[in-house]
Every structure is written in C-alpha cells, then in structure tokens.
Design a protein around this motif. Structure first.
Motif, PDB file in Angstrom:
ATOM      1  N   VAL A  96     -14.662 -21.653   5.374  1.00 43.23           N
ATOM      2  CA  VAL A  96     -15.529 -22.540   5.656  1.00 43.23           C
ATOM      3  C   VAL A  96     -15.220 -23.640   6.410  1.00 43.23           C
ATOM      4  N   PHE A  97     -15.792 -23.806   7.625  1.00 48.25           N
ATOM      5  CA  PHE A  97     -15.385 -25.622   7.837  1.00 48.25           C
ATOM      6  C   PHE A  97     -16.460 -26.119   7.316  1.00 48.25           C
ATOM      7  N   ILE A  98     -16.026 -27.357   6.796  1.00 50.78           N
ATOM      8  CA  ILE A  98     -17.334 -28.166   6.739  1.00 50.78           C
ATOM      9  C   ILE A  98     -17.249 -29.855   7.810  1.00 50.78           C
TER      10      ILE A  98
ATOM     11  N   THR B   3     -12.031 -25.071   4.115  1.00 50.38           N
ATOM     12  CA  THR B   3     -12.174 -24.839   2.695  1.00 50.38           C
ATOM     13  C   THR B   3     -12.323 -23.787   2.863  1.00 50.38           C
ATOM     14  N   GLU B   4     -11.872 -23.054   1.088  1.00 46.46           N
ATOM     15  CA  GLU B   4     -11.533 -21.527   0.873  1.00 46.46           C
ATOM     16  C   GLU B   4     -12.717 -20.918  -0.078  1.00 46.46           C
ATOM     17  N   VAL B   5     -13.470 -20.369   0.575  1.00 50.10           N
ATOM     18  CA  VAL B   5     -14.607 -19.949  -0.739  1.00 50.10           C
ATOM     19  C   VAL B   5     -14.611 -18.228  -0.962  1.00 50.10           C
ATOM     20  N   THR B   6     -15.702 -17.990  -1.972  1.00 48.41           N
ATOM     21  CA  THR B   6     -15.191 -16.458  -2.261  1.00 48.41           C
ATOM     22  C   THR B   6     -16.457 -15.596  -2.008  1.00 48.41           C
TER      23      THR B   6
ATOM     24  N   ALA C  66     -18.837 -21.125  -3.934  1.00 47.94           N
ATOM     25  CA  ALA C  66     -17.266 -22.070  -3.689  1.00 47.94           C
ATOM     26  C   ALA C  66     -15.230 -22.107  -4.512  1.00 47.94           C
ATOM     27  N   THR C  67     -14.548 -22.109  -3.923  1.00 47.18           N
ATOM     28  CA  THR C  67     -13.751 -22.271  -4.683  1.00 47.18           C
ATOM     29  C   THR C  67     -13.132 -23.609  -5.021  1.00 47.18           C
ATOM     30  N   GLY C  68     -13.224 -24.439  -5.773  1.00 44.02           N
ATOM     31  CA  GLY C  68     -12.805 -26.015  -5.747  1.00 44.02           C
ATOM     32  C   GLY C  68     -13.770 -26.865  -5.794  1.00 44.02           C
TER      33      GLY C  68
END
Length: 398
Positions: free
Chosen positions: A333-335, A349-352, A365-367
C-alpha cells in the motif's frame, strides 16, 4: 635576468597556484552535496514524489484502515470418504474354489444379487450332519412325549424323563448351529430340506453399490480370510478434513464448508461440519467429519479435497481492494507522507492480505505498526507504483 623581474615572476607563479587550489576545492564542495543527494535518493527507492499537477492528474484519494465485519474462514485439505458401513469386503466364510462370477470393477450391483458361486467338498458333510441332526431331534421329541405320558402314570423314573428332555435341547442346539453354518456358507436350506445335497454355495451382495475390487478368477481357491470383492455404496459419501490444532477453537458443529475436488476444481460443493474428533494426530492436525448438503454422483471415494470452513464474521482491519497493489509476488500500500512545498511524497509499504469479501480485504502490516493510523492511498495506487518503478529505471539508466 634582472633580479627584480625574477622576484616578480615568482610572485605571479605563486598567485596562480593559489588560485588553482581554491578553484579545485570550490568545485569539490559543489559536487559533495550532489553525491549525498544521490545517496539519499538511492536509499528511498520506496518513496514516490508527485507534484500538485501530477497528484490531481492521478486522481489520488486517501483513506484509512477500518474495521470491517468479514467472514472468517479456515483453510483445510482432506479427502472424500465413505462410512464404514458403506464399504463391504466380501469373502467365502468356509473357503472353496470359485466356480462362477461375472463381476468386474466398476459394475453396479443390487443388494441380494448373486455375485459368485463357491465349491467345497466340506459342504456335503455339513449338510449330512444337518439332516442327521434333524432326524435325531425328531426322534428325541417323540421320545420326550412318550416319557412324559409314562411319568403321568408313574410308570418310569423321573430321571428318564429328564434325560429325554435334555436330549431334545441338545439336538435343537446342534441343529440351530448347523443351520447358521449353512446360511453363512450360502447353501440353499429350502433345497436341503427337500433332501437335495450340493457341494456348491452361493454368495450374494450384502449391499447395493459399485464394485471397486475383484481379487478372484474362475477356479481360484480362496481361504475364509481372503477378500474376494469390495463393494462401495457411494450414496452416502462424506468429507474428512485435516484441520490444524490452533484452528480447532474457532470450529463448531454445523459450520458451512465449501470445497472443490481434484478432478473438477471449478465446481464448488457444500457440506456442514458434523463431527470434530477429540484426538490430535502426530502431524498436529485434527480430523473433522463433514456431511454433504446433497449427494453428487461426480464425487468419488478418495478424491483430494481443498476446503474453506466458514467460522462466522468478525471485525478485522481492512482496506478497499484497489488500495492494495501486487508487485513481484508481494502486496503493498502507499502511505501519504508530509508535504514538502508543493510536492507530496508517498511511501510504499509491504502488507499481508487476509480474507477478501465484498470488495474489501483484510490486511496486516509487515514491519509497520503505525499503518492503521496512516493516510493510505485508496484510489490511484497503481499509478503511484508505475511512476515509482519508471523513476527507478530512469535512475539506473542515468
């Protein structure tokens, strides 16, 4: 050369060297910020920058992670199975030679249908014993009646009457045992009662179903423990699933199960949880027994099953599907970050991804623990991904 001129030339040369040194240092200082800026951009390859015009052109719209009621599911694998009473192994209880059978694998049979004829010389002796015992019982009953009449007139001793009664019981018991042996062997008692003795016995199908195993041929000798045929009644198939132990607390009887089978993965079938085993297997799974909502002739025993068990809705953090972009096997996703002048920065940002339902998807969220409070691009995310990757390619080419 004049001493004055020589001093003048030395001063000119020293001044030229000093100016050259200062110029070189000034150029070096000018280049250093450019190098640092280059390194800064290299580190922020997950950040994309948009001008105000680009922001409006991409129709960027932001939102936030929200708690949505999503149907939670448990994924499981298993097989199509049949109840023990619907799978029958057929043997010859007294053994013998196979003299007749027309069965082939895949054939359908009806309950009570003749499926094989067995020949065994021992059948003759059993039938003889039966007929002899039947005659002995008849004699014993007549003798008992006679002794009973004599006892009424006090002609015989009570002991003789008791012996006659005991003999009747013995012969009745022996005859009943022989009758059951003959029934088990498949010998026709009606014909035997008429005095017909045969060395052959018939084997009949105990249930209706499909023949799955044929282990005999004409002339083969079979022992009482040998399985001659197997018949499966496929009208009452069920699903046996293996569910990981950590998912068992979320399971209840009656939950809906959606599944597909290996030979037709496009067609979805429905079942409901009927039994949950209380034993954990060595692979840390628990067997779950499910009943089909309706019988389907396309299902076969031992079909591999991929299933999802619906455990009910619960609130989960989610985003609209268009807010999540997939790239190189991962989800992002883009923050939106703070503005710098007229430019807006967005961090990828990486997500699951989790459960998807009605256009929204659960995310984890991943991290990044602050993602649930951040402004996230919910419209135009793929436009940002395209610009980010194009910028990276231009940077590498440069």
């Amino acid at each position: 050369m004049n001493p004055l001129n020589e001093i003048f030339m030395k001063n000119i040369l020293m001044l030229f060297c000093l100016l050259a040194t200062l110029t070189f240092c000034a150029k070096k200082e000018e280049k250093e910020p450019e190098s640092a800026e280059h390194e800064h951009h290299e580190e922020e390859t997950n950040v994309v920058e948009l001008t105000q015009a680009q922001y409006e052109s991409a129709k960027i719209r932001t939102g936030a992670v929200s708690m949505r009621s999503l149907s939670d599911v448990i994924n499981a694998n298993g097989v199509i199975d049949i109840p023990p009473q619907n799978l029958v192994s057929i043997s010859a209880p007294l053994g013998g030679f196979v003299r007749k059978t027309d069965l082939l694998q895949g054939m359908n049979v009806k309950k009570g249908q003749l499926i094989a004829t067995i020949e065994n010389p021992d059948f003759i002796q059993i039938q003889q014993d039966y007929l002899e015992t039947e005659s002995k019982l008849e004699y014993a009953q007549l003798d008992l009646a006679r002794q009973t009449e004599l006892s009424k007139e006090n002609i015989n001793a009570q002991k003789i009457l008791q012996q006659a009664a005991s003999e009747v019981k013995i012969q009745k018991s022996r005859l009943a045992g022989l009758r059951e042996r003959l029934k088990t062997a498949g010998i026709d008692l009606t014909a035997l009662e008429k005095g017909t003795i045969s060395n052959r016995a018939a084997i009949y199908a105990p249930i209706s179903g499909s023949v799955t195993t044929v282990n005999v041929n004409i002339g083969k000798y079979v022992n009482p423990t040998d399985v001659m045929f197997e018949i499966v009644d496929t009208d009452h198939l069920h699903v046996e699933l293996s569910v990981f132990e950590q998912d068992i607390p979320r399971m209840k009887l009656g939950q809906l199960v959606r599944f597909t089978v290996s030979n037709n993965p496009q067609k979805e079938h429905l079942a409901k949880v009927y039994l949950i085993n209380q034993k954990i297997n060595e692979d840390r799974t628990v067997r779950v027994h499910c009943h089909l909502e309706k019988d389907d002739p396309g299902l076969l025993p031992q079909n591999f099953v991929k299933a999802t068990i619906e455990t009910g809705a619960r609130p989960l953090p989610a985003l609209p599907d268009q807010a999540i972009v997939d790239f190189e096997g991962k989800s992002y996703v883009f923050i939106q970050k703070e503005k710098e002048g007229n430019d807006t920065h967005f961090e990828m940002t990486e997500v699951t991804k989790g459960i998807s339902e009605n256009g929204v998807t659960q995310i984890t969220a991943t991290g990044n623990t602050e993602i649930e409070k951040a402004g996230i691009v919910v419209n135009g995310a793929y436009a940002l991904l395209s610009k980010l990757k194009n910028s990276e390619e231009e940077g590498h080419a440069h």
